[in-house]
Scaffold this motif. Structure first.
Motif, PDB file in Angstrom:
ATOM      1  N   CYS A  48       0.749  -1.427   0.036  1.00 48.98           N
ATOM      2  CA  CYS A  48       0.173  -0.026  -0.067  1.00 48.98           C
ATOM      3  C   CYS A  48       0.719   1.183  -0.059  1.00 48.98           C
ATOM      4  O   CYS A  48       0.417   2.133  -0.549  1.00 48.98           O
ATOM      5  CB  CYS A  48      -0.909   0.048   1.279  1.00 48.98           C
ATOM      6  N   ALA A  49       1.967   1.282   0.593  1.00 55.13           N
ATOM      7  CA  ALA A  49       2.598   2.318   0.656  1.00 55.13           C
ATOM      8  C   ALA A  49       3.697   2.704  -0.365  1.00 55.13           C
ATOM      9  O   ALA A  49       3.992   1.825  -1.220  1.00 55.13           O
ATOM     10  CB  ALA A  49       3.576   2.469   2.056  1.00 55.13           C
ATOM     11  N   GLU A  50       3.974   3.910  -0.501  1.00 58.08           N
ATOM     12  CA  GLU A  50       5.202   4.385  -1.498  1.00 58.08           C
ATOM     13  C   GLU A  50       6.520   4.064  -1.107  1.00 58.08           C
ATOM     14  O   GLU A  50       6.624   5.056  -0.186  1.00 58.08           O
ATOM     15  CB  GLU A  50       5.002   5.606  -1.996  1.00 58.08           C
ATOM     16  N   LEU A  51       7.271   3.276  -1.462  1.00 58.00           N
ATOM     17  CA  LEU A  51       8.427   2.864  -0.629  1.00 58.00           C
ATOM     18  C   LEU A  51       9.786   3.345  -1.233  1.00 58.00           C
ATOM     19  O   LEU A  51       9.644   3.202  -2.726  1.00 58.00           O
ATOM     20  CB  LEU A  51       8.527   1.358  -0.228  1.00 58.00           C
ATOM     21  N   GLY A  52      10.569   3.508  -0.828  1.00 58.95           N
ATOM     22  CA  GLY A  52      12.048   3.868  -1.297  1.00 58.95           C
ATOM     23  C   GLY A  52      12.989   2.957  -1.437  1.00 58.95           C
ATOM     24  O   GLY A  52      12.385   1.649  -1.296  1.00 58.95           O
ATOM     25  N   ASN A  53      14.111   2.977  -1.397  1.00 58.35           N
ATOM     26  CA  ASN A  53      15.027   1.881  -1.136  1.00 58.35           C
ATOM     27  C   ASN A  53      15.705   1.819   0.156  1.00 58.35           C
ATOM     28  O   ASN A  53      16.636   0.873   0.357  1.00 58.35           O
ATOM     29  CB  ASN A  53      16.313   2.209  -2.325  1.00 58.35           C
ATOM     30  N   ASP A  54      15.092   2.572   1.087  1.00 57.50           N
ATOM     31  CA  ASP A  54      15.577   2.528   2.340  1.00 57.50           C
ATOM     32  C   ASP A  54      15.135   1.384   3.381  1.00 57.50           C
ATOM     33  O   ASP A  54      15.834   1.016   4.236  1.00 57.50           O
ATOM     34  CB  ASP A  54      15.159   3.779   3.241  1.00 57.50           C
ATOM     35  N   LEU A  55      14.100   0.975   2.998  1.00 59.11           N
ATOM     36  CA  LEU A  55      13.456  -0.258   3.780  1.00 59.11           C
ATOM     37  C   LEU A  55      14.186  -1.601   3.349  1.00 59.11           C
ATOM     38  O   LEU A  55      14.092  -2.178   2.284  1.00 59.11           O
ATOM     39  CB  LEU A  55      11.770  -0.498   3.244  1.00 59.11           C
ATOM     40  N   ASN A  56      14.702  -2.029   4.807  1.00 59.64           N
ATOM     41  CA  ASN A  56      15.239  -3.282   4.393  1.00 59.64           C
ATOM     42  C   ASN A  56      14.259  -4.219   5.287  1.00 59.64           C
ATOM     43  O   ASN A  56      14.136  -4.316   6.440  1.00 59.64           O
ATOM     44  CB  ASN A  56      16.799  -3.561   5.268  1.00 59.64           C
ATOM     45  N   ILE A  57      13.554  -5.379   4.317  1.00 58.31           N
ATOM     46  CA  ILE A  57      12.609  -6.115   4.927  1.00 58.31           C
ATOM     47  C   ILE A  57      13.272  -7.199   5.988  1.00 58.31           C
ATOM     48  O   ILE A  57      12.751  -7.710   6.794  1.00 58.31           O
ATOM     49  CB  ILE A  57      11.793  -6.544   3.944  1.00 58.31           C
ATOM     50  N   TRP A  58      14.472  -7.485   5.528  1.00 58.30           N
ATOM     51  CA  TRP A  58      15.217  -8.431   6.401  1.00 58.30           C
ATOM     52  C   TRP A  58      15.539  -8.161   7.712  1.00 58.30           C
ATOM     53  O   TRP A  58      15.653  -8.969   8.860  1.00 58.30           O
ATOM     54  CB  TRP A  58      16.355  -9.021   5.477  1.00 58.30           C
TER      55      TRP A  58
END
Length: 538
Positions: A199-209
């Motif tokens: 749903c959200a507009e994500l950048g490259n900063d989110l580290n899902i791990w």
């Protein structure tokens, strides 16, 4: 009024609303609840009594995976008053019989999943406002089918889902006279990340791990979140419906004065026991929210309140316990002719020191039948799941029926010019499977959804790409979902197979009672004079 005699003239409006309540099957229970809660003089239910019936009080909220927001206990504490304010209209004296039925129907009547979700959003918005933590949800009208706008932040999603979990679990406490019990708040990080990434507009900063839920500050547009909920957790609304129904039913069963139920949240001992398994309460609940049958009850059975089953009777196979490999797997699951949940934990590498979850993921499969040793795909239906770190469900597409493939090495070492792959697979075609587990249970191969027309498209592993992904298997679990009867039938099957095996191993000594007929004499005669002429028996 609910206790009116059949000889009295019933107003048409009351008759219509009673017929509507009767269609839900709850009219007798509602009559008893109204009689128990209402004031005999005014023939109405005092607001305080109805609020107490629907109120939940939690203490000591603890969750090791995600910090519990400070306002969460207050939010849960306002749940009962919010339900009454939203759905039950009161006069000066309290809630009359007809309005009591109307309120129940607004909460529990059959309606579309979209309208039911709107009801849930409205309840959360009112409850969070009462708790001093107003949400950014906006509603066009007071109707359940009204348009919703605004947004939710990650903390809102966490609290909304936890409230649904508490409503779902609290319905299991009807046998408790005082409502005193412990509820374990599940780890639902995989659901939060699913909503955020969808749903959200994500950048490259989110580290899902390696990210913390408390650090996520994304805003999720209400429309996109609504579509995510309809696709990913369609049964979420049943938590609210069951809660209202069971709370009213509880007030009928209790003989003592009804008081708000008090729950202690955060039973660490139960969480530690089940965290040793791939199937945790949070993962089991997420899967159950996608199913519309008794399978959801079976998946969650070990996590129901009061269940201290540490023998894990539903756990049919676990690689670290029973041994890795297709043969060990088969010896444990053979003969189980019921629905199964298979979980696979694997690592695609890239783990860093001190961060154990990097590159480690979990996928799952729900089958409608047991495994069979075949050289072709089979099965009537099934579901694929990306479980961790992000939860997604992939239902049958209806285009093909290549749901399950399970093939062992042929017995006797029979030569085959075109041998079929040995292992377990789901979706796709032979030698081009969407999921393939090798016979040693050491490697799993995940292919792009383009090769598969049996299940809905989507990535089973984050950043999967188009090329086949091979990963090392860390753990495999299989859980039975067809109850005690299927387990007993499997035990009977195994005993019968063991008996047949023992019978085949026995040697009939009567056949070799005579030395002249024994194979030893025949071999000795051939060695002493191999050129002698012997009559062939025909």
């Amino acid at each position: 009024m609910g206790a009116s005699s059949s000889t009295e003239q019933i107003p048409k409006e009351q008759q219509e609303i009673e017929n509507q309540a009767a269609s839900t099957g709850a009219l007798p229970m509602l009559r008893n609840a109204f009689s128990k809660l209402s004031n005999p003089q005014t023939q109405t239910i005092p607001l305080k009594s109805l609020q107490d019936c629907l109120t939940v009080v939690i203490t000591n909220p603890i969750n090791e995976a995600s910090p519990v927001p400070e306002c969460f206990p207050r939010l849960v504490g306002h749940l009962g008053t919010s339900i009454v304010d939203l759905f039950f209209r009161a006069d000066k004296g309290g809630v009359h019989w007809v309005e009591f039925l109307r309120g129940y129907i607004r909460c529990c009547d059959r309606m579309s999943a979209s309208m039911s979700l709107n009801t849930l959003y409205r309840l959360y918005a009112v409850t969070s406002a009462k708790a001093g933590h107003p949400s950014k949800l906006e509603f066009e009208s007071d109707e359940t089918d009204g348009k919703i706008s605004g947004s939710l932040v990650s903390a809102d999603v966490l609290m909304l889902l936890w409230i649904c979990w508490i409503m779902f679990q609290s319905s299991r406490y009807l046998k408790s006279s005082k409502g005193q019990a412990k509820i374990d708040l599940p780890d639902i990080k995989h659901l939060i990340l699913s909503a955020v990434t969808s749903c959200a507009e994500l950048g490259n900063d989110l580290n899902i791990w390696d990210c913390s839920i408390s650090s996520l500050e994304f805003e999720l547009p209400a429309g996109k979140f609504h579509m995510w909920a309809l696709k990913t957790v369609p049964n979420l609304v049943q938590c609210f419906n069951q809660f209202v129904h069971n709370r009213l039913q509880r007030c009928v069963l209790l003989e003592d004065k009804l008081e708000p139920s008090s729950y202690s949240v955060g039973d660490i001992s139960l969480r530690e026991v089940y965290d040793r398994h791939l199937l945790t309460s949070g993962r089991a609940w997420a899967i159950s929210l996608t199913l519309r049958s008794n399978l959801s009850e079976e998946i969650l059975r070990p996590f129901f309140p009061g269940s201290n089953d540490e023998t894990f009777e539903n756990l049919i196979y676990r690689s670290s316990l029973h041994g890795k490999g297709l043969n060990r797997f088969w010896s444990n699951i053979e003969g189980y002719n019921g629905s199964l949940l298979m979980l696979v934990c694997a690592s695609s590498g890239g783990a860093h020191e001190g961060i154990t979850n990097v590159g480690r993921w979990v996928i799952g499969v729900v089958t409608q039948q047991g495994f069979e040793n075949k050289e072709i795909f089979y099965g009537s239906s099934g579901y694929l799941y990306a479980i961790s770190p992000i939860f997604q469900v992939f239902s049958p597409s209806g285009k093909e029926k290549n749901f399950v493939y399970s093939h062992l090495l042929p017995s006797g070492g029979v030569y085959q010019s075109n041998p079929k792959p040995v292992g377990i697979a789901f979706g796709g075609t032979i030698e081009n499977e969407r999921i393939f587990i090798d016979e040693d249970f050491s490697r799993v191969t995940i292919r792009h959804h383009a090769v598969d027309k049996s299940y809905q498209p989507g990535s089973l592993v984050p950043n999967q790409g188009y090329l086949p992904l091979e990963a090392s298997i860390l753990e495999v679990e299989v859980w039975g979902l067809s109850g005690q009867k299927a387990k007993e039938e499997q035990i009977t099957y195994k005993k019968r197979e063991q008996l047949f095996t023992e019978q085949r191993r026995k040697v009939d000594l009567k056949t070799f009672a005579s030395w002249d007929d024994s194979p030893e004499k025949m071999m000795m005669d051939m060695m002493s004079d191999p050129n002698s002429v012997r009559r062939e028996d025909r």
